[in-house]
Design a protein around this motif. Structure first.
Motif, PDB file in Angstrom:
ATOM      1  N   GLY B 291     -11.276  22.811  20.734  1.00 13.06           N
ATOM      2  CA  GLY B 291     -12.524  22.086  20.585  1.00 13.06           C
ATOM      3  C   GLY B 291     -12.597  21.243  19.341  1.00 13.06           C
ATOM      4  N   ASN B 292     -11.456  20.959  18.713  1.00 10.18           N
ATOM      5  CA  ASN B 292     -11.475  20.092  17.535  1.00 10.18           C
ATOM      6  C   ASN B 292     -10.986  18.692  17.842  1.00 10.18           C
ATOM      7  OD1 ASN B 292     -12.301  21.353  14.826  1.00 10.18           O
ATOM      8  ND2 ASN B 292     -11.269  22.989  15.901  1.00 10.18           N
ATOM      9  N   GLY B 293     -11.022  18.329  19.104  1.00  9.90           N
ATOM     10  CA  GLY B 293     -10.669  16.969  19.486  1.00  9.90           C
ATOM     11  C   GLY B 293      -9.314  16.844  20.166  1.00  9.90           C
ATOM     12  N   GLN B 294      -8.609  18.000  20.349  1.00  7.30           N
ATOM     13  CA  GLN B 294      -7.278  17.929  20.953  1.00  7.30           C
ATOM     14  C   GLN B 294      -7.322  17.407  22.379  1.00  7.30           C
ATOM     15  OE1 GLN B 294      -8.692  20.663  19.558  1.00  7.30           O
ATOM     16  NE2 GLN B 294      -7.136  22.026  18.687  1.00  7.30           N
ATOM     17  N   THR B 295      -8.265  17.946  23.168  1.00 13.68           N
ATOM     18  CA  THR B 295      -8.369  17.542  24.559  1.00 13.68           C
ATOM     19  C   THR B 295      -8.593  16.041  24.657  1.00 13.68           C
ATOM     20  OG1 THR B 295      -9.414  19.653  24.975  1.00 13.68           O
ATOM     21  CG2 THR B 295      -9.599  17.993  26.703  1.00 13.68           C
ATOM     22  N   GLU B 296      -9.520  15.540  23.842  1.00 13.84           N
ATOM     23  CA  GLU B 296      -9.854  14.126  23.899  1.00 13.84           C
ATOM     24  C   GLU B 296      -8.683  13.272  23.428  1.00 13.84           C
ATOM     25  OE1 GLU B 296     -11.705  16.516  22.644  1.00 13.84           O
ATOM     26  OE2 GLU B 296     -13.391  16.542  24.048  1.00 13.84           O
ATOM     27  N   LEU B 297      -7.931  13.792  22.449  1.00 11.27           N
ATOM     28  CA  LEU B 297      -6.768  13.046  21.961  1.00 11.27           C
ATOM     29  C   LEU B 297      -5.770  12.831  23.093  1.00 11.27           C
ATOM     30  CD1 LEU B 297      -4.853  11.927  19.756  1.00 11.27           C
ATOM     31  CD2 LEU B 297      -4.113  14.264  19.340  1.00 11.27           C
ATOM     32  N   THR B 298      -5.399  13.904  23.787  1.00 12.39           N
ATOM     33  CA  THR B 298      -4.401  13.755  24.850  1.00 12.39           C
ATOM     34  C   THR B 298      -4.961  12.925  25.998  1.00 12.39           C
ATOM     35  OG1 THR B 298      -5.104  15.870  25.771  1.00 12.39           O
ATOM     36  CG2 THR B 298      -3.194  15.905  24.339  1.00 12.39           C
ATOM     37  N   GLU B 299      -6.227  13.121  26.318  1.00  8.06           N
ATOM     38  CA  GLU B 299      -6.797  12.353  27.427  1.00  8.06           C
ATOM     39  C   GLU B 299      -6.898  10.870  27.091  1.00  8.06           C
ATOM     40  OE1 GLU B 299      -9.319  15.797  29.731  1.00  8.06           O
ATOM     41  OE2 GLU B 299     -10.408  14.110  28.852  1.00  8.06           O
TER      42      GLU B 299
END
Lengths: 433, 507
Positions: B291-299
């Motif tokens: 929840g520190n932005g990893q998901t959004e980074l890869t997406e």
């Protein structure tokens, strides 16, 4: 515009919503565009269909205690003045959009009033527009919509999509007609309408909660089923025995003392049939129960996260059954309006799809009883406007006006509703292990 | 309160999830239940909590046999549970969540929120939790949400607390705090069951360890046992705990991300100004709590996010603004973090899933029709090569175990000519054997000269695979450090603290 919250305030790791703690406002251009289109539309009407003359707005009825004087306005100057107000408000909305700000609700509300008044002044040229009658009638026409919307809000807050509102209204209307005809009094009819609505809801619950059937399909099928059953019973049983079974005793207008004598507001809100007063109580009770009571907390929990509710010992499906039955009973009350207020008999398909408009009000009202009520009132206003305008003989073709309630519904749901979040488990059946 | 489980058996169809499990937990004791994902730990606890009905066996509390028909009964008997997936309602406040199901009410069923607030504050102060009773749960950090779960259990006077994989979502520091809380609860005389698959934590806090494998108790161990001993018990054979890899043969700087900023649909800034680059033949691992932005980074790299600014360059060409298909065609392989949500179509067969990323063109599609023979031959080959344990290639992916599902995803993504591999949580919920296998594949991809971006919330995985480590905190880069950086320092960085003597790139 961006707001930066104190990064240390929330503890060691970030919340799920915003890791950076920073929120930017994402503005959609939907609102300024819709406002602009409507303004241009009004201007075009005035440009190509100019009417000369005056419009009179009547602000009281002959029977009212206080007689407010009629308001007579020069048609075109007033209409143009209001169009300019609309244009200015649109400009403000555009300016806010460019500055990456949202258009506030009050602006939309003022715009709606200005636009509507401008349009009405033009449409009622040379005539007298009964403002009180228009608004009071809107409230009356909104009665089934509001009851239906309350039924929808209750069901969906518990996680059951209540598409069967229309069926509940229609079956309620049918039961109210038969029971009040047999007993000669409207009150047993009202009770019967409520029970009939709950009955439809029980079938919905059976399939949706116990057998995990798709709730949308069950709801739609139930609506069709109720149309079939009531039409069959109408032609086979009611029509041949119309005097005994289909001559309902109607509610009469009961003015409330004192409150009914307030100028403008009194005749609109407090000179209505008892069904409307029941409506006021229903809105208040549903709102209070949903937000302030143990029952409401559990209903909302079950609609948001049934598994979490289950792990604290709440019987999810029992709660859903109970709520959907109450929802059906409330919606059924709305059905009584058709046969106990509107006309003294039952007719085939007499709801005319009002249940679906109530459903739209649920969404437009963001699953909140008060907002859904206001949305339903808006749709009621659109319905009544059509009637009033055709009576006073406006230049708008009546066929066009018949579309109005539905056009307003589409605009409201598609164009003006912001980002709304339904209950997380809305429409998802819960299977305990 | 003393808990005793006797011969608990739970079957799901032909699968025996719990096979005659017996266990005793004394008051004032932390009893760890150690086992792999899918070993049957959570099933056992759900039986205890009344969510599942056991097929055989009995539950005893203080030597009295219990008959739970639901969680309500278990709670009334004094069992509290801190679930792996928090059982909290995001749109409710802390006080509302704590009171739910146990509400104190006034006239006509009106909620007495003040009573609940007082209760939250009281428990919160007793254990030093610092929880605001009026905060909405969805606005709270994960660690605090977990404390709300604990408060919920304590407010019902729980004497036995079950923690189900409680550290999966926590930073190392939060994990330490949780351990401290567990010790405090033990001092207060509570019995605690601690379910986990993390050896380090078990050894740090447990008084007694029971190891479960494939639904059976395989033995007990002392907290003094070594990591290797515990791992061998858990898996059933000696396990290589380290990934063998050669020093990287670094090539050109092929992949570069600059000033990447991602805003989600509700306007929350998820990723704020991330800059990094990866060279050919290098693994850059992204560390950080979920929840520190990893998901959004890869997406965002894949083109799945809508509001993205900055630049993402592969081989000098800009990827931002391209469609997902164009990004894939540029040679990006993507292992998504949730294989069931984004990686596979559960109802489709292994063969069909293996061609999902090339459904537009040859070899598997010609003039709009599927080349079934080619696909089958390809699928048979991959089944062998990637050691997917399935009956045949026509098995629906949804019926495979987590590890085998993940191998199908990895096989699909690695069987094209890649220019970049993005692997998000490549071994989440996967058995130890499959983890070894997948890690070897990732290293092999790197050795073939492809830049690899690995995102993982498991520090073990980050340390095992990384040549360099980028630590994310709150959507920003805390620092990019060498792969052999000590864990303690990484743990600190995961809380946002930037060491002063930080070597390596500065973001």
């Amino acid at each position: 515009m961006s707001t930066l919250t104190d990064p240390t305030s929330t503890g060691a790791s970030p919340g799920p919503a915003a890791p950076t703690g920073e929120v930017v406002t994402l503005v959609s251009r939907k609102t300024p565009v819709v406002l602009g289109v409507l303004t241009v539309g009004l201007a075009l009407i005035l440009l190509f269909q100019p009417e000369s003359g005056e419009t009179t707005l009547r602000l009281a009825r002959e029977t009212d205690f206080f007689q407010l004087p009629d308001l007579t306005l020069p048609t075109m100057p007033t209409a143009w003045a209001l169009t300019i107000v609309c244009a200015l408000l649109t400009g403000e909305s555009v300016r806010r959009y460019l500055a990456k700000k949202r258009t506030p609700m009050w602006l939309v509300a003022i715009y709606a009033i200005a636009w509507m008044t401008g349009f009405l002044v033009w449409a009622a040229v040379g005539e007298t527009l009964p403002v009180v009658g228009l608004l009071a009638g809107s409230l009356a026409l909104a009665v089934p919509l509001v009851f239906g919307a309350l039924g929808g809000v209750l069901g969906e807050r518990a996680g059951v999509v209540n598409i069967a509102i229309d069926g509940q209204l229609l079956f309620g209307a049918f039961a109210a007609a038969v029971v009040s005809s047999m007993t000669g009094s409207p009150w047993p009819g009202l009770l019967a309408a409520s029970i009939a609505g709950a009955l439809v809801a029980l079938i919905l619950g059976l399939f949706a909660i116990s057998y995990f059937v798709d709730q949308i399909i069950v709801g739609v099928v139930l609506n069709v089923l109720v149309i079939g059953i009531t039409s069959f019973l109408f032609s086979q049983v009611l029509a041949p025995n119309a005097a005994d079974l289909n001559t309902s005793a109607r509610f009469k207008v009961v003015p409330i003392p004192v409150l009914g004598d307030i100028p403008l507001i009194g005749p609109i809100l407090f000179r209505q049939t008892p069904v409307v007063y029941v409506l006021y109580i229903a809105v208040a009770v549903v709102t209070f129960a949903l937000y302030r009571t143990r029952w409401g907390l559990r209903v909302r929990a079950v609609g948001e996260h049934p598994m979490a509710a289950d792990t604290v010992g709440i019987k999810v499906n029992r709660t859903r059954y109970r709520t959907i039955l109450i929802a059906g009973a409330v919606a059924g009350l709305g059905g009584a309006f058709y046969t106990l207020v509107s006309v003294p008999q039952f007719n085939r398909e007499m709801t005319g799809g009002a249940g679906y408009i109530a459903l739209a009000a649920v969404i437009f009202g963001k699953w909140d009883p008060i907002r859904a009520t206001l949305a339903a009132l808006l749709f009621g206003f659109a319905s009544n406007l059509q009637g009033v305008l055709s009576v006073i003989g406006s230049p708008v073709p009546s066929q066009f006006m018949l579309m109005l309630p539905y056009v307003v519904t589409i605009f409201a749901v598609a164009g003006l509703v912001g980002r709304s979040r339904p209950p997380a488990a809305d429409g998802v059946p819960y299977r305990p292990q | 309160m003393k808990l005793e489980l006797r011969g608990i058996t739970k079957r799901f169809g032909s699968l025996v999830a719990n096979d005659r499990i017996s266990l005793t937990v004394e008051p004032g004791e932390i009893h760890a239940l150690l086992g792999e994902n899918g070993a049957g730990k959570s099933t056992l606890m759900n039986v205890l909590y009344g969510l599942y009905r056991a097929d055989e066996g009995e539950i005893l509390l203080d030597d009295e046999v219990q008959h739970f028909t639901g969680p309500g009964d278990a709670m009334a008997a004094g069992i509290g549970m801190v679930h792996q997936h928090f059982m909290l309602i995001p749109v409710f406040s802390v006080a509302e969540n704590v009171m739910l199901g146990n509400e104190s009410t006034g006239f006509a069923g009106t909620l007495d929120l003040d009573a609940s607030r007082a209760r939250v504050t009281e428990i919160s102060e007793r254990f030093g939790f610092h929880v605001d009773p009026d905060a909405l749960v969805e606005d709270l950090p994960v660690g605090v949400q977990q404390r709300v779960e604990i408060i919920k259990a304590l407010s019902r006077d729980a004497e036995l607390l079950v923690f189900d994989e409680p550290t999966a979502v926590l930073t190392p520091q939060e994990t330490d705090e949780l351990m401290e809380i567990m010790r405090q609860l033990r001092e207060a005389g509570k019995a605690i069951v601690f379910i986990t698959h993390k050896l380090r934590e078990v050894r740090a806090v447990a008084d007694k360890i029971t190891v479960i494998r494939l639904g059976k108790v395989v033995g007990e161990a002392e907290p003094t046992a070594s990591n290797a001993e515990l791992a061998a018990m858990m898996v059933g054979r000696p396990v290589e705990l380290v990934v063998h890899k050669d020093p990287p043969k670094l090539g050109e700087e092929v992949f570069a991300v600059k000033d990447l900023r991602v805003v989600n649909a509700t306007g929350h800034v998820q990723v704020d100004g991330i800059t990094f680059s990866i060279r050919a033949g290098e693994v850059l691992a992204v560390a950080g709590v979920q929840g520190n932005g990893q998901t959004e980074l890869t997406e965002a790299i894949l083109g799945l996010q809508e509001h993205v600014t900055g630049s993402v360059r592969l081989d000098g060409k800009e990827l931002l603004g391209r469609s997902v298909r164009q990004v894939l065609d540029a040679g990006v392989g993507f292992i998504p973090e949730d294989r069931q949500e984004d990686g596979l179509v559960g109802n489709m067969t292994i063969a069909e899933n293996l061609m999902l990323n090339r459904s537009f063109a040859p070899p598997f599609v010609r003039r709009g029709s599927l080349q079934i023979d080619k696909l089958r031959a390809f699928a048979e080959e991959k089944l062998q090569q990637y050691d997917v344990r399935a009956r045949d290639i026509d098995t629906a992916c949804g019926n495979l175990s987590g590890g085998n599902q993940q191998k199908v995803v990895v096989a699909r993504e690695l069987s094209r000519d890649l220019r970049l591999l993005v692997a998000a949580q490549p071994t989440r919920g996967v058995d130890v054997g499959s983890i070894e296998f997948i890690h070897k594949q990732v290293v092999a991809t790197r050795d073939s000269g492809v830049p690899v971006l690995v995102v993982s919330t498991e520090l073990d995985e980050v340390v095992a695979l990384a040549d360099r480590i980028m630590v994310l905190y709150r959507g920003r880069v805390v620092g990019i450090v060498p792969g052999d950086t000590p864990r303690e320092q990484l743990g600190l960085m995961m809380t946002g603290e930037r060491p002063k003597d930080l070597e390596g790139d500065v973001a």
